[in-house]
Design a protein around this motif. Structure first.
Motif, PDB file in Angstrom:
ATOM      1  N   VAL A  24      93.644 108.198  12.106  1.00 24.04           N
ATOM      2  CA  VAL A  24      93.463 108.794  13.434  1.00 24.04           C
ATOM      3  C   VAL A  24      92.327 108.064  14.137  1.00 24.04           C
ATOM      4  O   VAL A  24      91.486 107.441  13.500  1.00 24.04           O
ATOM      5  CB  VAL A  24      93.156 110.312  13.352  1.00 24.04           C
ATOM      6  CG1 VAL A  24      94.334 111.064  12.791  1.00 24.04           C
ATOM      7  CG2 VAL A  24      91.918 110.586  12.537  1.00 24.04           C
ATOM      8  N   GLU A  25      92.304 108.135  15.460  1.00 24.79           N
ATOM      9  CA  GLU A  25      91.258 107.448  16.219  1.00 24.79           C
ATOM     10  C   GLU A  25      89.943 108.221  16.200  1.00 24.79           C
ATOM     11  O   GLU A  25      88.878 107.628  16.185  1.00 24.79           O
ATOM     12  CB  GLU A  25      91.723 107.207  17.652  1.00 24.79           C
ATOM     13  CG  GLU A  25      92.816 106.161  17.728  1.00 24.79           C
ATOM     14  CD  GLU A  25      93.152 105.783  19.150  1.00 24.79           C
ATOM     15  OE1 GLU A  25      92.333 106.038  20.051  1.00 24.79           O
ATOM     16  OE2 GLU A  25      94.240 105.230  19.347  1.00 24.79           O
ATOM     17  N   GLU A  26      90.013 109.541  16.262  1.00 24.41           N
ATOM     18  CA  GLU A  26      88.803 110.366  16.246  1.00 24.41           C
ATOM     19  C   GLU A  26      88.894 111.382  15.132  1.00 24.41           C
ATOM     20  O   GLU A  26      89.913 112.058  15.018  1.00 24.41           O
ATOM     21  CB  GLU A  26      88.618 111.081  17.590  1.00 24.41           C
ATOM     22  CG  GLU A  26      88.231 110.155  18.715  1.00 24.41           C
ATOM     23  CD  GLU A  26      86.885 109.484  18.519  1.00 24.41           C
ATOM     24  OE1 GLU A  26      85.975 110.125  17.961  1.00 24.41           O
ATOM     25  OE2 GLU A  26      86.740 108.327  18.905  1.00 24.41           O
ATOM     26  N   PRO A  27      87.919 111.502  14.287  1.00 27.37           N
ATOM     27  CA  PRO A  27      86.690 110.730  14.248  1.00 27.37           C
ATOM     28  C   PRO A  27      86.963 109.309  13.744  1.00 27.37           C
ATOM     29  O   PRO A  27      87.965 109.071  13.082  1.00 27.37           O
ATOM     30  CB  PRO A  27      85.827 111.490  13.245  1.00 27.37           C
ATOM     31  CG  PRO A  27      86.805 112.147  12.325  1.00 27.37           C
ATOM     32  CD  PRO A  27      87.993 112.479  13.188  1.00 27.37           C
ATOM     33  N   GLN A  28      86.056 108.410  14.078  1.00 22.39           N
ATOM     34  CA  GLN A  28      86.212 107.016  13.675  1.00 22.39           C
ATOM     35  C   GLN A  28      86.329 106.940  12.158  1.00 22.39           C
ATOM     36  O   GLN A  28      85.532 107.513  11.431  1.00 22.39           O
ATOM     37  CB  GLN A  28      85.029 106.185  14.150  1.00 22.39           C
ATOM     38  CG  GLN A  28      85.201 104.715  13.841  1.00 22.39           C
ATOM     39  CD  GLN A  28      84.054 103.881  14.371  1.00 22.39           C
ATOM     40  OE1 GLN A  28      83.135 104.385  14.962  1.00 22.39           O
ATOM     41  NE2 GLN A  28      84.132 102.585  14.140  1.00 22.39           N
ATOM     42  N   GLY A  30      88.746 108.215  10.479  1.00 21.60           N
ATOM     43  CA  GLY A  30      89.353 109.449   9.986  1.00 21.60           C
ATOM     44  C   GLY A  30      90.805 109.274   9.574  1.00 21.60           C
ATOM     45  O   GLY A  30      91.486 108.336   9.975  1.00 21.60           O
ATOM     46  N   ARG A  32      94.461 111.772   8.803  1.00 21.38           N
ATOM     47  CA  ARG A  32      95.117 113.068   8.944  1.00 21.38           C
ATOM     48  C   ARG A  32      96.144 113.200   7.834  1.00 21.38           C
ATOM     49  O   ARG A  32      96.964 112.308   7.599  1.00 21.38           O
ATOM     50  CB  ARG A  32      95.834 113.184  10.282  1.00 21.38           C
ATOM     51  CG  ARG A  32      96.518 114.544  10.463  1.00 21.38           C
ATOM     52  CD  ARG A  32      97.352 114.639  11.729  1.00 21.38           C
ATOM     53  NE  ARG A  32      98.537 113.791  11.594  1.00 21.38           N
ATOM     54  CZ  ARG A  32      98.829 112.756  12.378  1.00 21.38           C
ATOM     55  NH1 ARG A  32      98.035 112.418  13.363  1.00 21.38           N
ATOM     56  NH2 ARG A  32      99.925 112.046  12.182  1.00 21.38           N
ATOM     57  N   THR A  41      87.215 112.248   6.794  1.00 22.45           N
ATOM     58  CA  THR A  41      86.716 110.887   6.587  1.00 22.45           C
ATOM     59  C   THR A  41      86.184 110.804   5.169  1.00 22.45           C
ATOM     60  O   THR A  41      85.782 111.808   4.577  1.00 22.45           O
ATOM     61  CB  THR A  41      85.587 110.522   7.572  1.00 22.45           C
ATOM     62  OG1 THR A  41      84.504 111.414   7.382  1.00 22.45           O
ATOM     63  CG2 THR A  41      86.070 110.574   9.007  1.00 22.45           C
TER      64      THR A  41
END
Length: 67
Positions: A24-28, A30, A32, A41
Motif C-alpha cells: 500500500v502507499e500509506e503508510p510508506q 505498508g 495490506r 509495516t
C-alpha cells in the motif's frame, strides 16, 4: 542494507499468517492483508552479530591466535 521500504518482501501476515498481501502507499512501506484487512509495516531494528555462529568461530580463532 537498503534504505528502500520495499527492499524486502513480506510473505506472511504477522497477524493471521495468510499469504494474500499487497503493498500500500500509506503508510510508506505498508502492506495490506486481504484476508484479515489489517494494514501493517515491518521494520528491522538491528542484527545481533554476536549470535552468528560463523562470527563466534572467527572470534574464537582470533583469540587463540593472540594467545
Amino acid at each position: 542494507m537498503s534504505d528502500s521500504p520495499r527492499a524486502s518482501v513480506i510473505y506472511y501476515c504477522p497477524f493471521c499468517a495468510e499469504e494474500d498481501l499487497r503493498p500500500v502507499e500509506e503508510p510508506q512501506g505498508g502492506w495490506r492483508c486481504n484476508a484479515c484487512a489489517r494494514v501493517f509495516t515491518v521494520q528491522l531494528a538491528t542484527v545481533d552479530t554476536t549470535r552468528i555462529p560463523g562470527r563466534l568461530r572467527e572470534e574464537a580463532e582470533l583469540q587463540e591466535g593472540r594467545s
